[in-house]
Design an enzyme around this catalytic site. Sequence first.
Site, mmCIF file in Angstrom:
data_model
loop_
_atom_site.group_PDB
_atom_site.id
_atom_site.type_symbol
_atom_site.label_atom_id
_atom_site.label_comp_id
_atom_site.label_asym_id
_atom_site.label_seq_id
_atom_site.Cartn_x
_atom_site.Cartn_y
_atom_site.Cartn_z
ATOM 1 N N LYS A 189 -6.783 3.204 -11.580
ATOM 2 C CA LYS A 189 -7.933 4.006 -11.945
ATOM 3 C C LYS A 189 -8.139 5.364 -11.238
ATOM 4 O O LYS A 189 -8.036 6.463 -11.186
ATOM 5 C CB LYS A 189 -9.057 3.247 -12.130
ATOM 6 N N THR A 212 -5.806 6.224 -9.035
ATOM 7 C CA THR A 212 -4.572 7.100 -8.820
ATOM 8 C C THR A 212 -4.759 8.055 -10.145
ATOM 9 O O THR A 212 -4.309 9.481 -10.027
ATOM 10 C CB THR A 212 -3.365 6.203 -9.249
ATOM 11 N N ARG A 262 -14.978 6.893 -4.210
ATOM 12 C CA ARG A 262 -15.637 5.948 -2.942
ATOM 13 C C ARG A 262 -14.950 5.739 -1.783
ATOM 14 O O ARG A 262 -13.711 6.071 -1.755
ATOM 15 C CB ARG A 262 -16.064 4.755 -3.542
ATOM 16 N N LYS A 319 -5.717 -5.804 -0.771
ATOM 17 C CA LYS A 319 -5.297 -4.369 -1.539
ATOM 18 C C LYS A 319 -4.562 -3.543 -0.634
ATOM 19 O O LYS A 319 -3.625 -2.873 -1.220
ATOM 20 C CB LYS A 319 -6.675 -3.668 -1.930
ATOM 21 N N ALA A 352 -18.998 -3.056 -7.005
ATOM 22 C CA ALA A 352 -19.160 -2.900 -8.267
ATOM 23 C C ALA A 352 -19.813 -4.150 -9.022
ATOM 24 O O ALA A 352 -19.916 -3.895 -10.178
ATOM 25 C CB ALA A 352 -17.647 -2.397 -8.879
ATOM 26 N N PHE A 412 -14.040 -1.197 -11.186
ATOM 27 C CA PHE A 412 -13.807 -2.216 -12.126
ATOM 28 C C PHE A 412 -13.654 -1.650 -13.428
ATOM 29 O O PHE A 412 -13.478 -0.481 -13.660
ATOM 30 C CB PHE A 412 -14.601 -3.714 -11.885
ATOM 31 N N PHE A 419 4.544 3.119 -16.497
ATOM 32 C CA PHE A 419 5.366 2.135 -15.594
ATOM 33 C C PHE A 419 6.868 2.321 -15.998
ATOM 34 O O PHE A 419 6.971 2.435 -17.373
ATOM 35 C CB PHE A 419 4.679 0.583 -15.402
ATOM 36 N N TRP A 465 1.601 8.801 -10.545
ATOM 37 C CA TRP A 465 1.968 8.214 -9.541
ATOM 38 C C TRP A 465 3.295 8.681 -9.182
ATOM 39 O O TRP A 465 3.639 8.725 -7.948
ATOM 40 C CB TRP A 465 1.887 6.665 -9.711
#
Length: 556
Positions: free
Chosen positions: A71, A73, A94, A105, A273, A301, A381, A409
Amino acid sequence: MKTDVKIAQEAKMLPINDIAKKLGIDEEYVINYGKYKAKISLDYLKKNENKKDGKLVLVTAINPTPAGEGKTTTNIGLAMGLEKLGVSAMTTVREPSLGPSFGIKGGAAGGGYSQVVPMEDINLHFTGDFHAITSANNLISALLDNHIQQGNALNIDIRRIVWKRALDLNDRALRNIVVGLGGKMNGVPREDGFDITVASEIMAIFCLATDLKDFKERVSRVIVAYNYDNEPIYVKDLKAEGAVTLLMKDAINPNLVQTLENTPAIIHGGPFANIAHGCNSIVATKLSMKLADYTVTEAGFGADLGAEKFFDIKSRFADLKPDGVVLVATVRALKYNGGVKKTDLEKEDIDALKQGFKNLEKHIENIKKFGVPLVVAINNFPTDTEAELKKLMELCNENGVKAVLSEVWAKGGDGALDLAREVINICENEKSEFAPIYDVEESIKDKIETIAREIYGADGVDYTTKANKEITNLEKLNLDKMPICMAKTQYSLSDNPELLGRPEGFKITIKDIRVSNGAGFLVALTGDIMTMPGLPKVPASNHMDIKEDGEIVGLF
């Protein structure tokens, strides 16, 4: 592929004053934090309050899975893609918390060739906002315990103190503690605990306040405890709101940085969240909308939590009218929702994709209920097959929504050009009819029921005895006419994380209701929401280091 931190370190950043000049911000409003970071004084926003707002685009996603959705990215890449098309754009996200950064993460500033920089600073201490929030939270705790120690004139029931201390690290040992031990001079013994800073109500207030005055007024209304007559004790009763606001005098100003491609970025605030609304600050969003033709923002989220709260809480308080939504999904995550194990996601599986699409389908329906045009971004991907991508686009088309491949990405802004074109298309040619899905004047149960049925697809709501008792108490105290902030698992549309896809025939259970009176919402807890996470067996911090020459490694 290089690591995120290596890509970030090779970025050719512009001096932050050049970014500010590009935006037309006068030098007097730029507060430098080194060469590549700055705060923008809120006086600039007040000076330009009558300037026309640009378009507002929300980036949200399907329910998160171990396969990842991308999200943030996508958010960053979309802003860069818009700029490549000659459109003035900014990304607003954020601030990362140290807890997740050192826990599971790693970094949280985008990924690959779609990042905000300086990545290392953003993921660590940045401009000190979180430290200010932590200090403000703990000042209230110190004043509360001092008041009890000095005679307890407010008649506070120490068994009913609801305010916790805060720390911006994952430390499970601090979830439940006892303070005041060591004899009469060291305070009154009582149970206490720590929340992670992003779960503090101070963080939620910080992100919903429109200026320092509003912040102070909101903080004064925070409920910290109850007395022996069941009356709430507020921060203003401790005479703490002035000092707390003083600690926030610099933090309240939004932070200006840039992307890898020098697109302006504002990063400010970062509430949970779950226990809060999961969006960056209102002042950051409003400032960005004055500075750029397109503001790309996001919510935490999946859309059932983040987007719903962005619409029903943040947009309501800030009087925002989003122009478009980007709903992020991946082939991998949808196959996971369709029953495929994480170890088998690289194998082509059209049937599982079709089954898992039901999760995306529900989120599409939900966004439409708020009256906002949307596009689906398929975060690409290398393992996605042509047949899978074709089928996913067909399924989106059957649901009346266009799906666009996003390759940010690997390609940065160049990988978002098609997505950017479609975002411009829906924002310019499809009128947003945005409206929240409930009226705050409705009863607590009616508001919860609306969210459960309309957004989650539940058949209804069950309440524990504790929740019913608290609802009755809030109604007596006239604290019931606020938006609802649902605290439930992010992994499912239901309150059971094991129910993937699009669950049916379920009810959600409300275990308790907490009031965030300063923030201005009620938190409805559907389960045991962790407000102080723990570290995994092998924390991400194990791989982090700084070399003798100053090079940072292992951040992500």
